[in-house]
Design a protein around this motif. Sequence first.
Motif, short mmCIF file in Angstrom:
data_model
loop_
_atom_site.label_atom_id
_atom_site.label_comp_id
_atom_site.label_asym_id
_atom_site.label_seq_id
_atom_site.Cartn_x
_atom_site.Cartn_y
_atom_site.Cartn_z
N PHE A 170 0.96 -1.22 -0.02
CA PHE A 170 -0.10 -0.12 -0.08
C PHE A 170 0.89 1.23 0.01
CE2 PHE A 170 -3.63 -2.40 2.52
CZ PHE A 170 -3.86 -3.22 1.31
N ALA A 174 1.52 4.06 -3.31
CA ALA A 174 1.23 5.48 -3.11
C ALA A 174 2.70 6.32 -3.50
CB ALA A 174 0.88 5.92 -1.59
N GLU A 177 3.02 6.62 -7.03
CA GLU A 177 2.17 7.52 -7.64
C GLU A 177 2.59 8.68 -7.31
OE1 GLU A 177 -2.56 8.48 -7.51
OE2 GLU A 177 -1.77 6.90 -6.20
N ARG A 178 3.20 8.94 -6.31
CA ARG A 178 3.64 10.41 -6.10
C ARG A 178 4.98 10.82 -6.69
NH1 ARG A 178 3.39 10.86 0.66
NH2 ARG A 178 1.01 10.25 0.80
N GLU A 191 -5.08 -0.06 -9.62
CA GLU A 191 -5.66 0.21 -8.50
C GLU A 191 -6.74 -0.63 -7.88
OE1 GLU A 191 -6.94 2.02 -5.08
OE2 GLU A 191 -5.01 2.75 -6.09
N LEU A 279 3.96 6.44 5.92
CA LEU A 279 3.25 6.19 4.64
C LEU A 279 2.44 4.98 4.67
CD1 LEU A 279 2.28 7.60 2.17
CD2 LEU A 279 4.44 6.71 0.98
N CYS A 280 3.14 3.70 5.00
CA CYS A 280 2.33 2.41 4.76
C CYS A 280 1.27 2.51 5.83
CB CYS A 280 3.39 1.23 5.32
SG CYS A 280 4.34 0.87 3.85
N GLU A 283 -1.52 4.70 4.48
CA GLU A 283 -2.40 4.18 3.40
C GLU A 283 -2.90 3.10 3.72
OE1 GLU A 283 -2.48 5.01 -0.02
OE2 GLU A 283 -2.24 6.50 0.79
N ARG A 286 -6.27 4.31 5.25
CA ARG A 286 -7.03 4.83 4.33
C ARG A 286 -7.91 3.95 3.57
NH1 ARG A 286 -7.12 5.89 -1.18
NH2 ARG A 286 -4.93 4.78 -1.33
N ARG A 287 -7.13 2.69 3.09
CA ARG A 287 -7.73 1.57 2.45
C ARG A 287 -9.01 0.97 3.08
NH1 ARG A 287 -6.26 0.88 -2.63
NH2 ARG A 287 -4.23 1.76 -3.28
#
Length: 329
Positions: A170, A174, A177-178, A191, A279-280, A283, A286-287
């Motif tokens: 995850f 991300a 993508e960034r 996705e 970040l992990c 994410e 969020r998921r």
Amino acid sequence: MNNLADIYRHLPDQPSEKTLARADYESRHWSSSIPGPLRPGTEDHKRAVAQMFRETFNPYKPSVIAWPKLDPDTLHRITSLPIWDIAVETEGKARLRMAAYASMLDDPDMKDALSRNAWEENRHKEVLTKLVEAYDIKLPPEPDYIEPKDTEWAYLVTGFSECVDSFFAFGLFALAERAGLFPMELIETFEPVMQEECRHILLFANWLAWHRATMPWWKRPWFEARVLAVWVFLGYERVGLARSLDGEGNERAQDNNFTVSGAKDMTNMDIALPDLMQLCLSENDRRFAGYDHRLLRPTTMPNMVRAALAGMKLWNNVAARFTKIKEAA
């Protein structure tokens, strides 16, 4: 349900964009209509878990994915990632192991959910196979997929492995993508697969709680010993390079640490380990945010990473204070 192919045999050949958009939304926003708490081991919890997995299905078809044309640099970046053979084999093994375990279950709800999970694992393998074909990625021959002798052990290894790998995936997804090093069309193609992995480990976490709650008390100590053994096995597997034989009997290295060390391979960004771990975590949260809060989430990896981050922060504070004392002396 003996034949996995019968699960979604009526899927349209090419779902409309409207259908896919609606399915994508529903795969990320779901709540059960069952009132009250969903305690593991209860009929309400079990029905809600099976309902979640059925109703959040995304009907995309690997055979009609339009793989974007890549510029030479991006194509090289994709084809040089050391993950494709491992990824294809992992999905193949996951499909077989989940289907084998599902066939052992007597409960119709859990049997249905795990069978659907096995079907989706096979679809992930199809997606990866189509990508490999589209970008002419050379892979060694696949090994034979052999049904496990110890079905429960194989299912536990697969389930906990997905919890670990998805957590880091995850964050890496991300990060990629960034960084903007991959075309948005490719990001958007993968996705639904990433969100599907979230659903898979959500199912596993709730199956695990249901299984623990419904098993006879005298079986619990042996089962918990097996769970501990799985974690030891996964830790040993990821300590270094695991060696295996390819389809022609040749020894080859597999980088089981790619989910942690792959940030530099997937982006041109330098990111500190604590930042990647944070970040992990973000994410991961969020998921899972769109699913009924009464369903259990995988907690081992998030808790381990939070503890590691707290330990790093404490160490940095102690080191900074020690440096100040040393400078003042």
